[in-house]
Design a protein around this motif. Structure first.
Motif, mmCIF file in Angstrom:
data_model
loop_
_atom_site.group_PDB
_atom_site.id
_atom_site.type_symbol
_atom_site.label_atom_id
_atom_site.label_comp_id
_atom_site.label_asym_id
_atom_site.label_seq_id
_atom_site.Cartn_x
_atom_site.Cartn_y
_atom_site.Cartn_z
ATOM 1 N N ASP A 183 0.831 -1.061 0.114
ATOM 2 C CA ASP A 183 -0.092 0.542 -0.238
ATOM 3 C C ASP A 183 1.047 1.294 -0.121
ATOM 4 O O ASP A 183 0.134 1.885 -0.638
ATOM 5 N N ARG A 187 1.172 3.693 -2.976
ATOM 6 C CA ARG A 187 1.615 5.204 -3.148
ATOM 7 C C ARG A 187 2.575 6.131 -3.932
ATOM 8 O O ARG A 187 2.798 7.278 -4.725
ATOM 9 N N THR A 190 2.873 6.038 -7.899
ATOM 10 C CA THR A 190 2.437 7.531 -7.701
ATOM 11 C C THR A 190 2.783 8.274 -8.486
ATOM 12 O O THR A 190 2.736 9.288 -8.716
ATOM 13 N N ARG A 206 -6.164 3.770 -1.380
ATOM 14 C CA ARG A 206 -5.098 3.917 -0.561
ATOM 15 C C ARG A 206 -4.374 4.596 -1.252
ATOM 16 O O ARG A 206 -3.200 5.111 -0.955
ATOM 17 N N LEU A 207 -4.435 4.954 -2.974
ATOM 18 C CA LEU A 207 -3.510 6.197 -3.953
ATOM 19 C C LEU A 207 -3.661 7.549 -2.691
ATOM 20 O O LEU A 207 -2.377 8.212 -2.837
ATOM 21 N N GLY A 209 -4.800 9.316 0.026
ATOM 22 C CA GLY A 209 -3.781 8.861 0.922
ATOM 23 C C GLY A 209 -4.366 9.523 2.470
ATOM 24 O O GLY A 209 -4.235 10.349 3.395
#
Length: 283
Positions: A183, A187, A190, A206-207, A209
Motif C-alpha cells: 500500500d 502510493r 504514483t 489507498r492512493l 492517502g
C-alpha cells in the motif's frame, strides 16, 4: 454563486519530466536516522529494542531468561517447553523460579531481521514502507518481516515484480504485512511517476492517502470514492477540489458526495443545471 464559481478549479496540466530511477528516487525519500538504536544500515540488520513501544520486542516472562519474545508477558519457546513439562501445581511460580539452561546464539534472533540478502531495490522498498508505517504508528513485528523476506524468490529485483499469486502463498499475518507494505509502495510509485491520483472521477482511497475516519488515525487502504454520481462536470470538480484542499476523512468525503448527488439530481431537471453561472436559489 460567485463563491461556488471561485471554487471550480482551472484545468490541471502536468508537464512531462524526466523521472529518476525508481530505486534512486526512493533512496532519497528514506529517513537516514530511522530507528538509529535498532537499525544498522551498515549490516542491514534490525534488532528490536524493548524500549520502543512501536516494536514487538519483549523479554521472556521468566525473570532469569534473557531471550526475546514477540508478545508481552509470554514465554520463549525454550522456557515454554520446560513449563509444560512441570506438574500443574508447580507452574504457578515458574516465571520466578525457573533457571534457563545454556542458550546457543542464533545468527538472527527473535527480535531481529536482516535485509542483507535482498537486492538493493527490494531492501530500499521494504525500508521505505516500514518508515511510512511508523508514521501511522503501526507496530513493527520483526518476526513477520523475517518470515516475509524468507518467502521472497532469490534475485528479486523489485516487490512489484512479484506475481499475483504470491500473496496467496503467505500465511495470514505475513499476507497482512505484505499488503501493508505494498500500500505504501503503490502510493509512492504514483508520486514517483508524477501522476495525480485525484485527477480522475473515481479515486482509489489507498492512493489518495486520506484518513479512514474520525478516530481512525491511519490512511485508508482500500475502497474508492465515486464522483461520477455527480452528473454535472462543474459540481464534480467542486466536490473533488474540496477533497483535495480540505483533506477530509474518507467517510466525510463520501457523505459530502452523497449530499452533492441529491443536489445533482435536482439540477438535472433545471434547463441550465450544467451552467453554474445560471444557477440560482430562485424558484
Amino acid at each position: 454563486m460567485s463563491a461556488v464559481l471561485a471554487a471550480v478549479p482551472q484545468p490541471r496540466h502536468t508537464e512531462p519530466r524526466d523521472l529518476p530511477h525508481w530505486s534512486e528516487w526512493l533512496v532519497g525519500q528514506l529517513d537516514p536516522y530511522w530507528r538509529a538504536d535498532e537499525w544498522d544500515g551498515k549490516t542491514n540488520v534490525f534488532t528490536g529494542s524493548v524500549d520502543n513501544p512501536l516494536t514487538a520486542a519483549h523479554y521472556c516472562r521468566v525473570v532469569r531468561c534473557t531471550a526475546m519474545v514477540e508478545a508481552f508477558n509470554s514465554y520463549c519457546s525454550a522456557c515454554e517447553y520446560h513449563r509444560r513439562k512441570k506438574k500443574m501445581e508447580d507452574r504457578a511460580n515458574f516465571a520466578e523460579t525457573h533457571h534457563p539452561g545454556v542458550r546457543y546464539a542464533r545468527k538472527i534472533g527473535m527480535s531481529q531481521f536482516t535485509l542483507a540478502p535482498l537486492s538493493a531495490t527490494v531492501r530500499t522498498e521494504i525500508l521505505y514502507a516500514l518508515q511510512q508505517r511508523d508514521q501511522m504508528e503501526v507496530i513493527l513485528v520483526p518476526a513477520r518481516v523475517r518470515h516475509l523476506t524468507a518467502k521472497l524468490p532469490p534475485g528479486l529485483d523489485s516487490l512489484f515484480d512479484l506475481g499475483p499469486g504470491f500473496p496467496a502463498s503467505l500465511e495470514e499475518l505475513q499476507g497482512a504485512m505484505f499488503r501493508g507494505l505494498m500500500d505504501q509502495l503503490v502510493r509512492a510509485r504514483t508520486e514517483h511517476e508524477g501522476s495525480d491520483p485525484t485527477a480522475g472521477d473515481v479515486w482509489d482511497c489507498r492512493l489518495v492517502g486520506l484518513l479512514a475516519g474520525k478516530g481512525r488515525e491511519y490512511r485508508a487502504t482500500s475502497g474508492t470514492i465515486d464522483f461520477t454520481r455527480l452528473r454535472q462536470a462543474w459540481l464534480r470538480e467542486v466536490a473533488k477540489e474540496y477533497g483535495r484542499q480540505v483533506r477530509p476523512t474518507v467517510i466525510e468525503l463520501r457523505i459530502t458526495v452523497q449530499a452533492a448527488s441529491i443536489a445533482s439530481a435536482a439540477l438535472v431537471s433545471r434547463p441550465c443545471g450544467d451552467i453554474p453561472a445560471s444557477c440560482s436559489l430562485r424558484t
